[in-house]
Design a protein around this motif. Sequence first.
Motif, short mmCIF file in Angstrom:
data_model
loop_
_atom_site.label_atom_id
_atom_site.label_comp_id
_atom_site.label_asym_id
_atom_site.label_seq_id
_atom_site.Cartn_x
_atom_site.Cartn_y
_atom_site.Cartn_z
N TYR A 1 9.02 59.51 6.10
CA TYR A 1 9.74 58.80 7.15
C TYR A 1 11.10 59.43 7.48
O TYR A 1 11.85 58.88 8.26
CB TYR A 1 9.96 57.34 6.72
CG TYR A 1 8.65 56.62 6.51
CD1 TYR A 1 7.94 56.10 7.59
CD2 TYR A 1 8.11 56.48 5.24
CE1 TYR A 1 6.73 55.45 7.41
CE2 TYR A 1 6.90 55.83 5.05
CZ TYR A 1 6.22 55.33 6.13
OH TYR A 1 5.01 54.69 5.94
N SER B 1 17.24 52.96 8.27
CA SER B 1 16.97 54.20 8.99
C SER B 1 17.47 55.39 8.18
O SER B 1 18.21 55.24 7.20
CB SER B 1 17.68 54.17 10.35
OG SER B 1 19.08 54.32 10.17
N HIS C 1 13.61 60.19 5.24
CA HIS C 1 14.64 60.01 4.22
C HIS C 1 14.64 61.15 3.20
O HIS C 1 15.69 61.68 2.85
CB HIS C 1 14.44 58.67 3.49
CG HIS C 1 14.47 57.50 4.42
ND1 HIS C 1 13.32 56.99 4.99
CD2 HIS C 1 15.50 56.76 4.91
CE1 HIS C 1 13.64 55.98 5.78
NE2 HIS C 1 14.96 55.81 5.76
N GLU D 1 21.11 55.57 7.77
CA GLU D 1 21.71 54.60 6.86
C GLU D 1 21.62 54.99 5.39
O GLU D 1 22.01 54.21 4.53
CB GLU D 1 21.05 53.23 7.05
CG GLU D 1 21.30 52.61 8.40
CD GLU D 1 20.52 51.33 8.59
OE1 GLU D 1 21.16 50.25 8.53
OE2 GLU D 1 19.29 51.40 8.79
N ASP E 1 13.72 49.06 5.06
CA ASP E 1 14.02 48.82 6.47
C ASP E 1 15.26 49.58 6.94
O ASP E 1 15.77 49.33 8.04
CB ASP E 1 14.18 47.32 6.75
CG ASP E 1 15.27 46.67 5.92
OD1 ASP E 1 15.79 47.31 4.97
OD2 ASP E 1 15.61 45.50 6.21
#
Length: 184
Positions: A12, A156, A14, A159, A154
Amino acid sequence: MSNIVVVYHSGYGHTQRMAQSVAQGAGAQLLAIDADGNLPEGGWAQLAAAEAIVFGAPTYMGAPSWQFKKFADASSKPWFAQTWKDKLFAGFTNSAGVQGDKQVTLDYFYHLAMQHSGIWVGLGMLPSNTKAAQRNDANWMGAYSGAMAQTPSDASVAEMLPGDLETARQFGERVASTARRLTK
């Protein structure tokens, strides 16, 4: 400067951001494992030429992503020829849970490196474990065998916590420093 490659899978984004921080600290090249578990053209040659290989993957269901495992299984060809023997290895991971069984993923990377007759580089950083410690401190996760990060499911990519990214960057510096010392 040493030839260091960060080979990673990111589901995703990260883990990719963490890989970028490791690479920044190490002065390393990034090598992404795609969504089908494959390396790009020339990826295996890039790894063969590396002095140090840093593994990275998210921790899903208590282990690295299946895409990383597919890459690991495909590394049986360099294993058979022992082409990665005596290279430096290190690893990092990220998961949504604070614990999240990330240590299992780092252990997987370690054992893969040992199968390849490699030399493991740990985090080399004391944990932030005093009463004054904050979640954004470097090595707040208290890891030793590699870099760990935690990103809520949840959150992003933007974040991701600065302390986790700083841990990754300093880890990259340690890998590069170790590579320079051992390849003189």
